[in-house]
Motif scaffolding. Structure first.
Motif, PDB file in Angstrom:
ATOM      1  N   MET A 542       0.782  -1.081  -0.059  1.00  0.00           N
ATOM      2  CA  MET A 542       0.045   0.045   0.004  1.00  0.00           C
ATOM      3  C   MET A 542       0.779   1.249  -0.021  1.00  0.00           C
ATOM      4  O   MET A 542       0.737   2.256  -0.820  1.00  0.00           O
ATOM      5  CB  MET A 542      -0.991  -0.073   1.041  1.00  0.00           C
ATOM      6  N   ALA A 543       1.764   1.198   0.810  1.00  0.00           N
ATOM      7  CA  ALA A 543       2.921   2.450   0.810  1.00  0.00           C
ATOM      8  C   ALA A 543       3.407   2.622  -0.355  1.00  0.00           C
ATOM      9  O   ALA A 543       3.569   3.915  -0.974  1.00  0.00           O
ATOM     10  CB  ALA A 543       3.812   2.447   1.839  1.00  0.00           C
ATOM     11  N   SER A 544       3.964   1.716  -1.369  1.00  0.00           N
ATOM     12  CA  SER A 544       4.339   1.929  -2.659  1.00  0.00           C
ATOM     13  C   SER A 544       3.366   2.187  -3.638  1.00  0.00           C
ATOM     14  O   SER A 544       3.669   3.197  -4.406  1.00  0.00           O
ATOM     15  CB  SER A 544       5.043   0.535  -2.871  1.00  0.00           C
ATOM     16  N   SER A 545       2.216   1.690  -3.340  1.00  0.00           N
ATOM     17  CA  SER A 545       1.158   2.192  -4.415  1.00  0.00           C
ATOM     18  C   SER A 545       0.880   3.684  -3.976  1.00  0.00           C
ATOM     19  O   SER A 545       0.704   4.332  -4.918  1.00  0.00           O
ATOM     20  CB  SER A 545      -0.094   1.389  -4.082  1.00  0.00           C
ATOM     21  N   ILE A 546       0.863   4.210  -2.765  1.00  0.00           N
ATOM     22  CA  ILE A 546       0.507   5.490  -2.537  1.00  0.00           C
ATOM     23  C   ILE A 546       1.865   6.419  -3.179  1.00  0.00           C
ATOM     24  O   ILE A 546       1.454   7.399  -3.842  1.00  0.00           O
ATOM     25  CB  ILE A 546       0.427   5.762  -1.070  1.00  0.00           C
ATOM     26  N   ILE A 547       2.987   6.214  -2.846  1.00  0.00           N
ATOM     27  CA  ILE A 547       3.983   6.898  -3.213  1.00  0.00           C
ATOM     28  C   ILE A 547       3.856   6.796  -4.979  1.00  0.00           C
ATOM     29  O   ILE A 547       4.481   8.001  -5.440  1.00  0.00           O
ATOM     30  CB  ILE A 547       5.292   6.075  -2.967  1.00  0.00           C
ATOM     31  N   ASN A 548       3.690   5.623  -5.525  1.00  0.00           N
ATOM     32  CA  ASN A 548       3.893   5.895  -7.112  1.00  0.00           C
ATOM     33  C   ASN A 548       2.615   6.325  -7.629  1.00  0.00           C
ATOM     34  O   ASN A 548       2.768   6.753  -8.822  1.00  0.00           O
ATOM     35  CB  ASN A 548       3.836   4.213  -7.413  1.00  0.00           C
ATOM     36  N   LYS A 549       1.547   6.863  -7.055  1.00  0.00           N
ATOM     37  CA  LYS A 549       0.465   7.519  -7.690  1.00  0.00           C
ATOM     38  C   LYS A 549       1.029   9.013  -7.845  1.00  0.00           C
ATOM     39  O   LYS A 549       0.177   9.770  -8.672  1.00  0.00           O
ATOM     40  CB  LYS A 549      -0.693   7.681  -6.479  1.00  0.00           C
TER      41      LYS A 549
END
Length: 549
Positions: A542-549
């Motif tokens: 989830m953290a990676s997904s938030i950052i990559n957005k």
């Protein structure tokens, strides 16, 4: 860095170790058992090592338990024997005699002073299984357990700084009265433990609780009958993760479990929650511990040799019968025990995201920890990293100086760690203004939290929320801006059950926090059952997904 050494706990200060796991030990067969001696001419000492690669040190003065801590890093190399007491930041080094009947060595206190001790192996029962069965079947008079309840409550009234913070005095005394009224006949040690835990649970403090005497718990670990499946609990329900199946009749992972030996899951959760200390209105800690230690906890509700498990099968209900197993067979269902004191750091694939995991603030080597942090944050600064994932999941706390040092790298402004507490003068630097480190991180921080974040970790979380723009991912942490510690431990006079009672309240220098108000999480993790079964890390994803957005 050396200036922080004087702020460490001295060896007689007790930090609760109710929930701390213990890493793997080596060569246990040579020194398994209990060792006894006298320390500094005044204190009785019992050190035990069991067959499950665990150790414990207990120190007594005048009949009172002044220290009761887990041991880690237990190693026997040739004839040199070493272990570590994380709650006291104290290593031990010693040697056995040729017959392994005596152990001579020294404790090295945080201030560098060395104190010797000589221990002798305590004689064990000729038939430990028979001794365990006798102890298990032994019953205490109702009057004796009632007196232990009174002793427990009296000790809490004398020691606990916030006894009625969540349960008013009249309500607490009604619980005490009810428990005493229910004691109409003789009860076993295990039943006494279940009764007493209902009173400590009402305090709603993660440092207040009871546990069985170590010698008895060691026997339970070795000879007890344990439920053979790993379950995952969520929202009042239970689901199968894995298990020790005996036959071709299998339950698929993810199947909802409805009851065990006719005890409904809802009732199981309610009863087991009493045995899990937690802060205030928080329940994430209780679920966190239940999902880590269900089998060990459920033993006290049902230690049958056979379990009838009812489960949901489509629109109907089916059942399976399974035999119990030993604790050592359960451990394989939860995966290999990891070193829970090892700081870990790595970059993700795109090299613009760093992940720093701090598993505990009970570090064995202060200088190494400080140097490690400086190296990590110096590297982050040189590489101009913009995204840092700080993983605090499962960090149950430790010494605040380790958290304060970490926080100095995570803030851009001056801060005060604790509100002044006149009872603890050793923390004076933490009551005054501290500065951010020159290598402090200046990008965006994503903090992973769960119900396993307790005590000192909760303090750090409150400081991060108050002083920074950190993004919080996960579930409500187990504690935040305030908790109680500097605990004393008491052995109840009749049952020998041990009470942990804190004496001091510690509160961080923050505003805007209210007891029992849920901590604001920016992105909640669903804790998907499929991810858990597949051992995928939903938090980092989830953290990676938030950052990559």
């Amino acid at each position: 860095m050396k200036k922080y050494a004087s702020f460490l706990f001295c060896y007689v200060i007790i930090i609760s170790s109710f929930l701390f796991p213990v890493p793997e030990a080596y060569g246990q067969e040579n020194f398994e058992g209990t060792w006894e001696g006298v320390f500094m001419n005044d204190f009785e000492v019992l050190i035990s090592f069991d067959g499950n690669n665990q150790g414990n040190i207990k120190m007594m003065s005048g009949g009172n338990i002044i220290q009761n801590d887990k041991l880690t890093d237990i190693k026997l190399t040739n004839n040199e024997f070493t272990f570590y007491i994380p709650d006291k930041q104290t290593p031990f080094t010693g040697n056995f005699n040729d017959l392994f009947t005596e152990l001579t060595g020294e404790f090295i206190f945080p201030d560098g002073k060395k104190h010797t001790i000589q221990l002798k192996r305590k004689m064990q029962a000729a038939n430990p299984l028979a001794a365990f069965k006798t102890a298990k079947e032994n019953k205490f008079r109702a009057e004796d357990v009632r007196n232990d309840l009174l002793f427990l409550y009296s000790s809490l009234k004398e020691q606990h700084p916030q006894l009625y913070a969540f349960t008013p005095k009249d309500s607490m005394e009604l619980i005490l009265e009810r428990l005493q009224d229910e004691l109409r006949e003789e009860v076993t040690l295990e039943k006494s433990y279940l009764i007493l835990s209902q009173l400590t649970d009402a305090v709603k403090c993660s440092h207040t609780g009871v546990r069985l005497p170590n010698s008895y718990q060691d026997s339970v670990n070795e000879f007890g009958h344990y439920f053979p499946f790993r379950l995952y609990f969520k929202n009042g329900k239970a689901f199968l993760v894995s298990g020790n199946f005996e036959s071709k009749q299998l339950i698929l992972p993810g199947t909802e479990i409805l009851s065990i030996n006719n005890l409904a899951v809802k009732e199981i959760i309610e009863k087991l929650f009493f045995m899990i200390p937690s802060e205030g209105c928080n329940v994430t800690t209780k679920y966190h511990e239940l999902n880590k230690r269900f089998n060990a906890l459920f033993y006290f509700l049902d230690d049958s040799e056979k379990f009838i498990i009812k489960y949901r099968k489509g629109s109907s209900v089916d059942s399976i019968t399974a035999s119990s197993c030993r604790l050592k067979h359960i451990q394989s269902l939860y995966g290999k025990i990891k070193n829970d004191r090892q700081v870990s750091f790595h970059y993700m694939d795109n090299m613009n995201i760093a992940v720093l995991k701090i598993p505990t603030f009970a570090m064995p080597d202060m200088d190494h920890y400080f140097k490690q942090l400086d190296s990590i944050f110096n590297d982050l600064k040189k590489a101009n990293i913009q995204h840092l994932i700080l993983d605090l999941r499962g960090n149950k706390g430790g010494h605040p100086i380790f958290a304060a040092q970490l926080f100095s790298y995570l803030t851009k402004k001056d801060f005060i760690y604790f509100k002044r507490n006149a009872e603890v003068k050793d923390f004076e630097p933490l009551y005054n203004v501290m500065q951010p480190n020159k290598n402090n991180f200046r990008g965006t921080m994503y903090v992973l939290v769960n119900g396993g974040c307790l005590s000192t970790t909760g303090h750090l979380i409150s400081l991060l929320k108050f002083n920074t723009n950190a993004v919080f991912i996960g579930e409500e942490p187990g504690s935040t801006f305030r908790c109680n510690d500097f605990s004393m431990q008491f052995s109840l006079p009749n049952t020998g059950i041990e009470l942990n009672a804190p004496r001091v309240t510690f509160e961080t220098s923050v505003t805007g926090f209210t007891l029992c108000r849920p901590f604001p999480i920016d992105y909640r993790v669903n804790n998907s059952l499929i991810k858990i079964i597949d051992q995928e890390d939903e938090y980092v994803e989830m953290a990676s997904s938030i950052i990559n957005k």
